[in-house]
Design a protein around this motif. Structure first.
Motif, PDB file in Angstrom:
ATOM      1  N   LEU A 208       0.802  -1.222   0.000  1.00 50.08           N
ATOM      2  CA  LEU A 208       0.000   0.000   0.000  1.00 50.08           C
ATOM      3  C   LEU A 208       0.839   1.279   0.000  1.00 50.08           C
ATOM      4  O   LEU A 208       0.287   2.369  -0.174  1.00 50.08           O
ATOM      5  CB  LEU A 208      -0.927   0.013   1.224  1.00 50.08           C
ATOM      6  CG  LEU A 208      -1.957  -1.120   1.320  1.00 50.08           C
ATOM      7  CD1 LEU A 208      -2.738  -1.009   2.617  1.00 50.08           C
ATOM      8  CD2 LEU A 208      -2.894  -1.096   0.123  1.00 50.08           C
ATOM      9  N   LYS A 209       2.130   1.143   0.156  1.00 48.67           N
ATOM     10  CA  LYS A 209       3.008   2.297   0.351  1.00 48.67           C
ATOM     11  C   LYS A 209       2.877   3.348  -0.746  1.00 48.67           C
ATOM     12  O   LYS A 209       2.780   4.536  -0.474  1.00 48.67           O
ATOM     13  CB  LYS A 209       4.463   1.834   0.458  1.00 48.67           C
ATOM     14  CG  LYS A 209       5.448   2.955   0.731  1.00 48.67           C
ATOM     15  CD  LYS A 209       6.872   2.423   0.851  1.00 48.67           C
ATOM     16  CE  LYS A 209       7.342   1.826  -0.469  1.00 48.67           C
ATOM     17  NZ  LYS A 209       8.790   1.436  -0.427  1.00 48.67           N
ATOM     18  N   ASP A 210       2.865   2.942  -1.991  1.00 50.17           N
ATOM     19  CA  ASP A 210       2.840   3.886  -3.111  1.00 50.17           C
ATOM     20  C   ASP A 210       1.481   3.988  -3.791  1.00 50.17           C
ATOM     21  O   ASP A 210       1.369   4.477  -4.912  1.00 50.17           O
ATOM     22  CB  ASP A 210       3.899   3.488  -4.157  1.00 50.17           C
ATOM     23  CG  ASP A 210       5.306   3.524  -3.583  1.00 50.17           C
ATOM     24  OD1 ASP A 210       5.595   4.456  -2.806  1.00 50.17           O
ATOM     25  OD2 ASP A 210       6.108   2.616  -3.900  1.00 50.17           O
ATOM     26  N   GLU A 211       0.449   3.509  -3.106  1.00 46.78           N
ATOM     27  CA  GLU A 211      -0.891   3.547  -3.702  1.00 46.78           C
ATOM     28  C   GLU A 211      -1.484   4.955  -3.609  1.00 46.78           C
ATOM     29  O   GLU A 211      -1.540   5.531  -2.533  1.00 46.78           O
ATOM     30  CB  GLU A 211      -1.815   2.555  -3.007  1.00 46.78           C
ATOM     31  CG  GLU A 211      -1.515   1.105  -3.315  1.00 46.78           C
ATOM     32  CD  GLU A 211      -1.797   0.745  -4.759  1.00 46.78           C
ATOM     33  OE1 GLU A 211      -2.812   1.196  -5.317  1.00 46.78           O
ATOM     34  OE2 GLU A 211      -0.974  -0.014  -5.331  1.00 46.78           O
ATOM     35  N   PRO A 212      -1.940   5.512  -4.730  1.00 43.67           N
ATOM     36  CA  PRO A 212      -2.556   6.842  -4.706  1.00 43.67           C
ATOM     37  C   PRO A 212      -3.966   6.788  -4.119  1.00 43.67           C
ATOM     38  O   PRO A 212      -4.636   5.748  -4.186  1.00 43.67           O
ATOM     39  CB  PRO A 212      -2.604   7.229  -6.188  1.00 43.67           C
ATOM     40  CG  PRO A 212      -2.705   5.917  -6.911  1.00 43.67           C
ATOM     41  CD  PRO A 212      -1.890   4.945  -6.094  1.00 43.67           C
ATOM     42  N   GLY A 213      -4.403   7.882  -3.570  1.00 42.76           N
ATOM     43  CA  GLY A 213      -5.740   7.928  -2.987  1.00 42.76           C
ATOM     44  C   GLY A 213      -6.836   7.663  -3.993  1.00 42.76           C
ATOM     45  O   GLY A 213      -7.897   7.137  -3.641  1.00 42.76           O
ATOM     46  N   GLU A 214      -6.583   8.014  -5.264  1.00 41.79           N
ATOM     47  CA  GLU A 214      -7.621   7.832  -6.283  1.00 41.79           C
ATOM     48  C   GLU A 214      -7.571   6.458  -6.953  1.00 41.79           C
ATOM     49  O   GLU A 214      -8.371   6.172  -7.859  1.00 41.79           O
ATOM     50  CB  GLU A 214      -7.514   8.923  -7.355  1.00 41.79           C
ATOM     51  CG  GLU A 214      -6.276   8.856  -8.233  1.00 41.79           C
ATOM     52  CD  GLU A 214      -5.058   9.539  -7.627  1.00 41.79           C
ATOM     53  OE1 GLU A 214      -4.061   9.723  -8.358  1.00 41.79           O
ATOM     54  OE2 GLU A 214      -5.112   9.881  -6.422  1.00 41.79           O
ATOM     55  N   GLY A 215      -6.628   5.604  -6.541  1.00 38.77           N
ATOM     56  CA  GLY A 215      -6.511   4.269  -7.138  1.00 38.77           C
ATOM     57  C   GLY A 215      -7.517   3.301  -6.545  1.00 38.77           C
ATOM     58  O   GLY A 215      -8.273   3.642  -5.621  1.00 38.77           O
ATOM     59  N   PRO A 216      -7.557   2.066  -7.050  1.00 34.39           N
ATOM     60  CA  PRO A 216      -8.524   1.074  -6.552  1.00 34.39           C
ATOM     61  C   PRO A 216      -8.399   0.783  -5.059  1.00 34.39           C
ATOM     62  O   PRO A 216      -9.411   0.658  -4.367  1.00 34.39           O
ATOM     63  CB  PRO A 216      -8.193  -0.186  -7.387  1.00 34.39           C
ATOM     64  CG  PRO A 216      -7.557   0.343  -8.627  1.00 34.39           C
ATOM     65  CD  PRO A 216      -6.782   1.547  -8.199  1.00 34.39           C
ATOM     66  N   PHE A 217      -7.171   0.688  -4.555  1.00 36.50           N
ATOM     67  CA  PHE A 217      -7.005   0.418  -3.125  1.00 36.50           C
ATOM     68  C   PHE A 217      -7.444   1.620  -2.291  1.00 36.50           C
ATOM     69  O   PHE A 217      -8.087   1.471  -1.246  1.00 36.50           O
ATOM     70  CB  PHE A 217      -5.550   0.066  -2.811  1.00 36.50           C
ATOM     71  CG  PHE A 217      -5.126  -1.279  -3.342  1.00 36.50           C
ATOM     72  CD1 PHE A 217      -6.052  -2.205  -3.800  1.00 36.50           C
ATOM     73  CD2 PHE A 217      -3.782  -1.628  -3.387  1.00 36.50           C
ATOM     74  CE1 PHE A 217      -5.654  -3.443  -4.293  1.00 36.50           C
ATOM     75  CE2 PHE A 217      -3.374  -2.872  -3.879  1.00 36.50           C
ATOM     76  CZ  PHE A 217      -4.311  -3.773  -4.328  1.00 36.50           C
ATOM     77  N   GLY A 218      -7.096   2.829  -2.752  1.00 36.64           N
ATOM     78  CA  GLY A 218      -7.531   4.030  -2.047  1.00 36.64           C
ATOM     79  C   GLY A 218      -9.045   4.161  -2.043  1.00 36.64           C
ATOM     80  O   GLY A 218      -9.651   4.577  -1.050  1.00 36.64           O
ATOM     81  N   ASP A 219      -9.658   3.781  -3.152  1.00 39.86           N
ATOM     82  CA  ASP A 219     -11.120   3.818  -3.257  1.00 39.86           C
ATOM     83  C   ASP A 219     -11.756   2.892  -2.232  1.00 39.86           C
ATOM     84  O   ASP A 219     -12.781   3.235  -1.616  1.00 39.86           O
ATOM     85  CB  ASP A 219     -11.533   3.415  -4.674  1.00 39.86           C
ATOM     86  CG  ASP A 219     -13.034   3.328  -4.847  1.00 39.86           C
ATOM     87  OD1 ASP A 219     -13.715   4.328  -4.577  1.00 39.86           O
ATOM     88  OD2 ASP A 219     -13.529   2.260  -5.265  1.00 39.86           O
TER      89      ASP A 219
END
Length: 229
Positions: A208-219
């Motif tokens: 999760l370290k480099d996951e953007p807020g607008e990506g699937p994980f952030g969603d």
């Protein structure tokens, strides 16, 4: 000026043509419902000539399945660029492209078709699952996965298969929603495991370290917070 004389196909060229014709027919109807006569007619040859290249429908089905399995396995190949959530979403889109294009054949294979149960068929199915498993581990940067991670990845692959089968039965849920949901499912499985195991916790933080807020994980995080509030 053309003479109207057909070029004679070589043995391997004719075999590949028949495999392609069979795959096309299997993509529209269950292999159980497709006859050798239909395959011969679609290929523009006689029924006995089909048997000249393949001993029977089962052998042709297995050859077609082999080509389809190689195609499906290739859908899990993704460049190691960008956030993991976005990579998994692209993989799921290609996976559902395949399911959409080969619906009846995919369903017959997973639910029980004419070649299911044979050692050749089982080996092909297992090879696709293993290819998907290896690809996911490569994206996680893990060579020797701990037991919990292996459980997560293999469970997720089975979940993708069963989700696709349910979707084919009426397509009651929009495909795009299921593609995103499966990516969320992967993150959720990893999070639940991380809550019970420190090694998985470290892996999840790295994931999760480099996951953007607008990506699937952030969603997914945003949706879960909204549920809890």
């Amino acid at each position: 000026m053309t003479t109207g004389v057909r070029r004679r196909m070589g043995v391997e060229e004719r075999r590949q043509q028949l495999i392609g014709v069979a795959l096309d027919l299997f993509s529209r109807r269950s292999p159980d419902e497709v006859s050798i006569d239909e395959i011969a007619a679609a290929a523009g040859i006689s029924r006995p000539l089909v048997y000249h290249y393949f001993p029977g429908k089962l052998s042709l089905y297995e050859a077609a399945l082999k080509r389809a399995a190689e195609d499906l396995a290739s859908r899990f190949v993704e460049p190691h660029e960008g956030p993991l959530g976005s990579r998994l979403l692209r993989v799921m889109r290609r996976f559902f492209d395949f399911v959409d294009d080969h619906g009846p054949g995919f369903s017959a294979l997973m639910r029980g078709g004419p070649a299911v149960g044979s050692s050749a068929t089982n080996a092909l199915i297992d090879s696709v699952r293993q290819a998907a498993y290896d690809q996911i581990l490569s994206h996680l940067g893990v060579d020797r996965p701990p037991a919990r991670l292996e459980l997560i990845v293999r469970s997720w692959i089975s979940l993708a298969e069963s989700t696709a089968l349910i979707w084919l039965d009426g397509r009651r849920i929009p495909r795009a929603e299921l593609e995103v949901q499966l990516v969320h499912d992967f993150a959720a499985l990893a999070a639940v495991s991380a809550a019970h195991d420190e090694e998985m916790s470290v892996l999840l933080r790295a994931m999760l370290k480099d996951e953007p807020g607008e990506g699937p994980f952030g969603d997914l995080v945003v949706r879960l917070i909204a549920l809890a509030s």
